[in-house]
Scaffold this motif. Structure first.
Motif, PDB file in Angstrom:
ATOM      1  N   ALA A 119       0.780  -1.232   0.086  1.00  0.00           N
ATOM      2  CA  ALA A 119      -0.004   0.035  -0.060  1.00  0.00           C
ATOM      3  C   ALA A 119       0.898   1.480  -0.037  1.00  0.00           C
ATOM      4  N   GLY A 120       0.304   2.259  -0.744  1.00  0.00           N
ATOM      5  CA  GLY A 120       1.070   3.563  -0.698  1.00  0.00           C
ATOM      6  C   GLY A 120       2.534   3.624  -1.342  1.00  0.00           C
ATOM      7  N   THR A 121       2.629   3.107  -2.535  1.00  0.00           N
ATOM      8  CA  THR A 121       3.791   3.098  -3.173  1.00  0.00           C
ATOM      9  C   THR A 121       3.784   3.795  -4.654  1.00  0.00           C
ATOM     10  N   GLY A 122       2.909   4.844  -4.584  1.00  0.00           N
ATOM     11  CA  GLY A 122       2.740   5.528  -6.029  1.00  0.00           C
ATOM     12  C   GLY A 122       3.278   7.037  -5.896  1.00  0.00           C
ATOM     13  N   LYS A 123       3.913   7.288  -4.877  1.00  0.00           N
ATOM     14  CA  LYS A 123       4.111   8.872  -4.704  1.00  0.00           C
ATOM     15  C   LYS A 123       5.281   9.470  -5.417  1.00  0.00           C
ATOM     16  N   SER A 124       5.436  10.747  -5.740  1.00  0.00           N
ATOM     17  CA  SER A 124       6.566  11.279  -6.292  1.00  0.00           C
ATOM     18  C   SER A 124       6.681  12.568  -5.530  1.00  0.00           C
ATOM     19  N   PHE A 242      -7.652  13.619  -8.752  1.00  0.00           N
ATOM     20  CA  PHE A 242      -6.533  14.262  -8.452  1.00  0.00           C
ATOM     21  C   PHE A 242      -6.005  13.960  -7.085  1.00  0.00           C
ATOM     22  N   LYS A 243      -4.628  14.323  -7.010  1.00  0.00           N
ATOM     23  CA  LYS A 243      -3.873  14.153  -5.784  1.00  0.00           C
ATOM     24  C   LYS A 243      -3.064  15.646  -6.125  1.00  0.00           C
ATOM     25  N   GLN A 244      -2.837  16.086  -4.838  1.00  0.00           N
ATOM     26  CA  GLN A 244      -2.353  17.436  -4.907  1.00  0.00           C
ATOM     27  C   GLN A 244      -0.658  17.439  -4.414  1.00  0.00           C
ATOM     28  N   SER A 351     -13.417   1.342  -4.513  1.00  0.00           N
ATOM     29  CA  SER A 351     -11.817   1.152  -4.033  1.00  0.00           C
ATOM     30  C   SER A 351     -11.049   2.491  -4.379  1.00  0.00           C
ATOM     31  N   ASP A 352     -10.749   3.355  -3.362  1.00  0.00           N
ATOM     32  CA  ASP A 352     -10.379   4.749  -3.616  1.00  0.00           C
ATOM     33  C   ASP A 352      -8.928   4.842  -3.560  1.00  0.00           C
ATOM     34  N   GLY A 353      -7.941   4.176  -4.062  1.00  0.00           N
ATOM     35  CA  GLY A 353      -6.579   4.210  -4.122  1.00  0.00           C
ATOM     36  C   GLY A 353      -5.970   5.228  -4.937  1.00  0.00           C
ATOM     37  N   CYS A 354      -5.084   5.923  -4.456  1.00  0.00           N
ATOM     38  CA  CYS A 354      -4.510   6.927  -5.739  1.00  0.00           C
ATOM     39  C   CYS A 354      -3.174   6.125  -6.481  1.00  0.00           C
ATOM     40  N   TRP A 355      -3.090   4.992  -6.235  1.00  0.00           N
ATOM     41  CA  TRP A 355      -2.235   4.181  -7.086  1.00  0.00           C
ATOM     42  C   TRP A 355      -2.496   2.916  -6.849  1.00  0.00           C
ATOM     43  N   GLY A 357      -2.774  -1.028  -6.106  1.00  0.00           N
ATOM     44  CA  GLY A 357      -2.573  -1.829  -4.948  1.00  0.00           C
ATOM     45  C   GLY A 357      -2.629  -1.085  -3.452  1.00  0.00           C
ATOM     46  N   CYS A 358      -3.114   0.198  -3.567  1.00  0.00           N
ATOM     47  CA  CYS A 358      -3.216   0.720  -2.062  1.00  0.00           C
ATOM     48  C   CYS A 358      -4.493   0.340  -1.528  1.00  0.00           C
ATOM     49  N   SER A 359      -4.365  -0.890  -0.747  1.00  0.00           N
ATOM     50  CA  SER A 359      -5.450  -1.220   0.065  1.00  0.00           C
ATOM     51  C   SER A 359      -5.988  -0.197   1.135  1.00  0.00           C
ATOM     52  N   MET A 360      -5.165   0.492   1.527  1.00  0.00           N
ATOM     53  CA  MET A 360      -5.730   1.831   2.617  1.00  0.00           C
ATOM     54  C   MET A 360      -6.696   2.586   1.855  1.00  0.00           C
ATOM     55  N   ALA A 361      -6.488   2.819   0.509  1.00  0.00           N
ATOM     56  CA  ALA A 361      -7.676   3.299  -0.366  1.00  0.00           C
ATOM     57  C   ALA A 361      -8.437   4.541   0.447  1.00  0.00           C
ATOM     58  N   CYS A 362      -7.588   5.616   0.812  1.00  0.00           N
ATOM     59  CA  CYS A 362      -8.139   6.737   1.707  1.00  0.00           C
ATOM     60  C   CYS A 362      -8.680   7.572   0.655  1.00  0.00           C
ATOM     61  N   ALA A 363      -8.334   7.714  -0.639  1.00  0.00           N
ATOM     62  CA  ALA A 363      -8.562   8.775  -1.636  1.00  0.00           C
ATOM     63  C   ALA A 363     -10.151   9.173  -1.838  1.00  0.00           C
ATOM     64  N   LYS A 364     -10.831   9.224  -0.910  1.00  0.00           N
ATOM     65  CA  LYS A 364     -12.220   9.311  -1.161  1.00  0.00           C
ATOM     66  C   LYS A 364     -12.582  10.484  -2.014  1.00  0.00           C
ATOM     67  N   PHE A 572       7.043   6.539  -1.264  1.00  0.00           N
ATOM     68  CA  PHE A 572       6.080   6.009  -0.328  1.00  0.00           C
ATOM     69  C   PHE A 572       4.958   7.103   0.170  1.00  0.00           C
ATOM     70  N   CYS A 573       3.714   6.555   0.215  1.00  0.00           N
ATOM     71  CA  CYS A 573       2.859   7.354   1.382  1.00  0.00           C
ATOM     72  C   CYS A 573       3.272   7.208   2.562  1.00  0.00           C
ATOM     73  N   LYS A 574       3.108   8.228   3.444  1.00  0.00           N
ATOM     74  CA  LYS A 574       3.097   7.963   4.912  1.00  0.00           C
ATOM     75  C   LYS A 574       2.003   7.435   5.643  1.00  0.00           C
ATOM     76  N   LEU A 575       0.986   7.554   4.931  1.00  0.00           N
ATOM     77  CA  LEU A 575      -0.368   6.935   5.699  1.00  0.00           C
ATOM     78  C   LEU A 575      -0.117   5.566   6.139  1.00  0.00           C
ATOM     79  N   PRO A 576       0.130   4.446   5.161  1.00  0.00           N
ATOM     80  CA  PRO A 576       0.254   3.134   5.603  1.00  0.00           C
ATOM     81  C   PRO A 576       1.016   2.757   6.660  1.00  0.00           C
ATOM     82  N   TRP A 577       2.026   3.591   6.992  1.00  0.00           N
ATOM     83  CA  TRP A 577       3.078   3.270   8.039  1.00  0.00           C
ATOM     84  C   TRP A 577       2.276   3.424   9.504  1.00  0.00           C
TER      85      TRP A 577
HETATM   86  S1  SF4 Z   1      -3.030   5.618   1.754  1.00  0.00           S
HETATM   87 FE1  SF4 Z   1      -4.407   7.128   0.440  1.00  0.00          FE
HETATM   88  S2  SF4 Z   1      -2.866   8.552  -0.063  1.00  0.00           S
HETATM   89 FE2  SF4 Z   1      -1.731   7.143   0.449  1.00  0.00          FE
HETATM   90  S3  SF4 Z   1      -1.308   6.209  -1.376  1.00  0.00           S
HETATM   91 FE3  SF4 Z   1      -3.247   4.984  -0.469  1.00  0.00          FE
HETATM   92  S4  SF4 Z   1      -4.783   6.262  -1.359  1.00  0.00           S
HETATM   93 FE4  SF4 Z   1      -3.086   7.385  -1.620  1.00  0.00          FE
END
Ligand code: SF4
Length: 741
Positions: A119-124, A242-244, A351-355, A357-364, A572-577
């Motif tokens: 989860a959370g591995t699509g960040k730049s 979008f993500k910002q 399923s609201d992932g911004c990349w 495989g993100c099972s946290m899927a918080c991009a509501k 990485f995205c911090k949130l899944p940590w």
């Molecule tokens: S936790 Fe949320 S912000 Fe982070 S990668 Fe997953 S969907 Fe995107």
């Protein structure tokens, strides 16, 4: 031009029935594009997370060049924010300002970015000289652009120069084409532009998810707080979302360079494109983590239902929610914008992932929002979020508790290309100035900026997008507004400085730090300015009392900024940590670090790159980049102790009203913390005692943190620290430090 009639409601309309009409408009816009430069190149996929080359584009001279990634770059800077800072250092001089052609915008995904198993591995990371702080800003962003850039063959994209006409940079990572196009008739606002460009550059319907667009909006052209939207195609909704990259005004730099958009078309994403050294370990770690999310999210953070907005009521309960420009920490109307509301307003069962495989899927997202104001009034749109920061910043901090208005403010911030966090904090400042007579209706051009007036707030935002009226003044941000108000004699300079919530020129993000000394440092002792992604220590410090001494706080302000920096080096995205943790986490030693997840990150890095690291190495990797960034700040004329000063509102109660609202707490602190008597003293006398105590302990915290970080008491990394980290291999870095010892 008559053919270019374009109705955005047809694009974001969730039933999406009017696609054909809108595609007719798209063809006309496409016909107006003119190719200014086109080159071919050989696309390639990464090997162990790196493609080993970066792409340089000068939008003025139209130079397009590939550059090699050196071993030294990988060893010292890793990727992501590290690569961004490295390129920026080489591009600018100490005299360079944000709007000079040599300033760059650098987008770097990092070696792990693009993995789909965890989860959370699509960040730049996006790095530039900020118009607000005049030092490097870095912003961690989701969406597909970064990973697709890497899968098109590049570990980073450097954009330099200033065009004299609006241009689009298109990278086709499948056919191996890089094209700079003039874009004379494209719309500016992101929700329209990105939808058009996604359809324009996708080869067919199935290709839509392989296209990502970076864009900004009209307000970025007239303010210093511009943001960048990174798109991802939402297959279930059938629209672009979008993500910002929000903080520090990178969108302003983008539009100042006359870049209308960046478009990438990459290969179809599959699980093996990053070519990791050890795919089995990655798969195993991912499966374990996904199971954890499935089992624990419902009883922990509900990220998959509410996104980050789930913490609104938690912050309120602990008196930490910013209310009325950080004066207070809770409000009786918060139930109108808490997670119970958002849970039913945000679209569920998707399923609201911004990349991938993100099972946290918080991009509501909230669908079917019909806008009431502005150029898109009457249009039905999808709003990305709101996230916690938006609900708190645009909402409670401005006294706005009407969720429909919050969605509208959130939408316009996004499509106009302005940072929601910054906009929330600057509006809260404007409203408090209005409350205290520093601003009047005459000074705001008729805007009645009373607490909770969402219509006036929206009008200020529309003015910002048009570059008119008071909206244009507000768009300078809190620091420059403070200077402007003081210069024009609008009010008491000390009060204006005390309540203007900025540090280094960047607005505070949305947490109350008055009762957490560690968080006061977590905000002000940052490299880029007060954004919580460096250190969020409020709960450890204030609620759980885990940091009783200055040394404890300094240790936390050493470790966590470095640990969190590491996410940005790698993609990485911090949130899944730590937003969802293993069920037995509290039984582990150093539970606040979430040791099992730290080990996951060590394993994922090693399995991607083939380089064996330990959890201690992870901190050392970050320390190199973190200290480099500190020296970079010093090189640009900031980065010393005086630049880490905090506005008093972040340390303690500025006004009588504020003190008296929590009088019991403050009176008790006079007795227990200062060893004095509170009885018999006036509120003013007690406020003076608090100011002396609070500023004194903040100063002592600075000493402790600088010492722990290996810096002088003026905040300069010592030569010994540079040597320990191998930064003495860069003579220019050493030279900057020597000038300040
Ligand atoms: S936790 Fe949320 S912000 Fe982070 S990668 Fe997953 S969907 Fe995107």
């Amino acid at each position: 031009m008559s053919q270019l009639v374009f109705d955005p409601s047809k694009v974001m309309d969730i039933d999406y029935t009017k696609r054909t009409e809108y595609l007719d408009g798209l063809e006309a816009i496409k016909a107006a594009h003119k190719v200014l430069k086109e080159i071919t190149y050989t696309p390639s996929l990464p090997d162990k997370g790196y493609t080993n080359r970066t792409l340089y584009v000068n939008v003025d001279t139209l130079e397009v060049t590939e550059k090699p990634v050196t071993q030294q770059m990988k060893d010292v800077f890793i990727g992501g924010r590290g690569f961004g800072l490295y390129h920026l250092w080489n591009a600018v001089k100490p005299t360079t300002r944000w709007n000079d052609p040599e300033n760059e915008i650098i987008i770097c995904p990092g070696p792990v970015a693009g993995m789909t198993q965890y989860a959370g591995t699509g960040k730049s990371l996006v790095v530039s000289l900020s118009p607000q702080t005049e030092i490097p800003i870095d912003s961690n962003v989701g969406g597909y652009f970064g990973p697709l850039l890497k899968f098109s063959g590049f570990d980073a994209l450097e954009l330099q120069g200033k065009s004299d006409k609006d241009i689009i940079l298109f990278i086709d990572g499948v056919k191996g084409i890089i094209r700079i196009e003039e874009a004379p008739t494209d719309p500016v606002d992101s929700h329209v532009l990105a939808e058009i460009l996604t359809h324009m550059y996708a080869e067919n319907e199935a290709d839509l998810p392989n296209v990502s667009v970076v864009s900004s909006g009209a307000a970025a052209e007239h303010s210093l707080i511009g943001m960048l939207n990174f798109s991802f195609y939402d297959r279930r909704r059938g629209c672009v979302r979008f993500k910002q990259a929000g903080r520090g005004g990178i969108g302003t730099v983008f539009r100042n360079k006359r870049i209308r958009a960046l478009v990438i078309r990459g290969p179809r994403v599959t699980g093996d494109l990053n070519h990791p050294a050890d795919p089995e370990t990655i798969a195993k770690t991912g499966i374990k983590y996904h199971k954890e999310i499935r089992e624990n999210d419902g009883s922990q953070c509900m990220m998959r239902r509410n996104g980050t907005a789930h913490i609104v009521e938690i912050m309120d309960a602990y008196d930490l929610l910013p209310v009325h420009n950080f004066q207070f920490g809770s409000h009786p109307d918060v139930h109108k914008i808490d997670s119970a509301y958002w849970q039913q307003r945000l679209t569920q069962a998707t399923s609201d992932g911004c990349w991938y495989g993100c099972s946290m899927a918080c991009a509501k997202g909230a669908d079917g929002v019909v806008l009431k104001t502005g150029p898109y009034a009457g249009h039905m749109v999808t709003v990305d979020g709101p996230e916690y920061e938006n609900a708190a910043g645009l909402g409670s901090n401005c006294g706005i508790f009407d969720p429909d208005y919050l969605l509208e403010l959130n939408f316009y911030c996004d499509t106009y290309g302005i940072c929601t966090i910054t906009y929330g904090t600057l509006t809260a400042f404007v409203m408090e100035c209005y409350q205290r007579g520093i601003l009047t209706k005459e000074r705001t051009g008729g805007l009645d900026m009373t607490w909770g007036n969402a219509e006036a707030d929206l009008e200020m935002m529309h003015q910002m997008a048009r570059g008119e009226g008071f909206g244009k003044i507000a768009g300078m941000g809190v620091k420059k507004m403070k200077e402007y108000f003081i210069r024009n004699g609008y009010g008491d300079p000390q009060l204006i400085n005390d309540i203007g919530m900025e540090n280094k020129g960047l607005e505070y993000s949305q947490y109350m730090s008055k009762e957490s000394l560690a968080q006061q440092g977590g905000y002000a002792l940052t490299n880029k300015g007060p954004q919580h992604d460096e250190a969020w220590l409020i709960f450890m410090d204030m609620v759980n009392k885990q940091l009783p001494t200055f040394e404890d706080k300094a240790e936390a302000l050493y470790y966590f900024p470095l640990f969190r920096t590491w996410f940005g080096l790698n993609g990485f995205c911090k949130l899944p940590w730590n937003d969802v943790v293993p069920a037995n986490n509290s039984e582990q030693p150093e539970a606040h670090k979430v040791p099992e997840h730290v080990q996951n990150y060590v394993d994922l890095f090693t399995a991607t790159t083939g380089l064996q690291i330990t959890k201690e190495d992870l901190i050392t990797q970050s320390a190199k980049v973190y200290n480099f960034q500190r020296v970079f700040n010093i090189r640009m004329g900031k980065g010393l102790r005086l630049h880490d000063a905090a506005p008093y509102r972040s340390l303690g109660p500025v006004t009588k009203e504020e003190y008296e609202s929590r009088a019991e707490r403050y009176d008790q602190q006079i007795v227990t913390e200062m060893g004095l008597e509170a009885a018999g003293k006036t509120t003013e006398e007690k406020m003076a005692l608090h100011r002396e105590w609070r500023t004194g302990r903040f100063s002592k915290l600075m000493d402790s943190v600088y010492t722990r970080r290996g810096w002088t008491l003026d905040g300069v990394p010592t030569l010994e620290r540079l040597k320990e980290l191998g930064l003495d291999a860069f003579p220019e870095v050493v030279e900057v430090v020597k000038q300040h010892l």
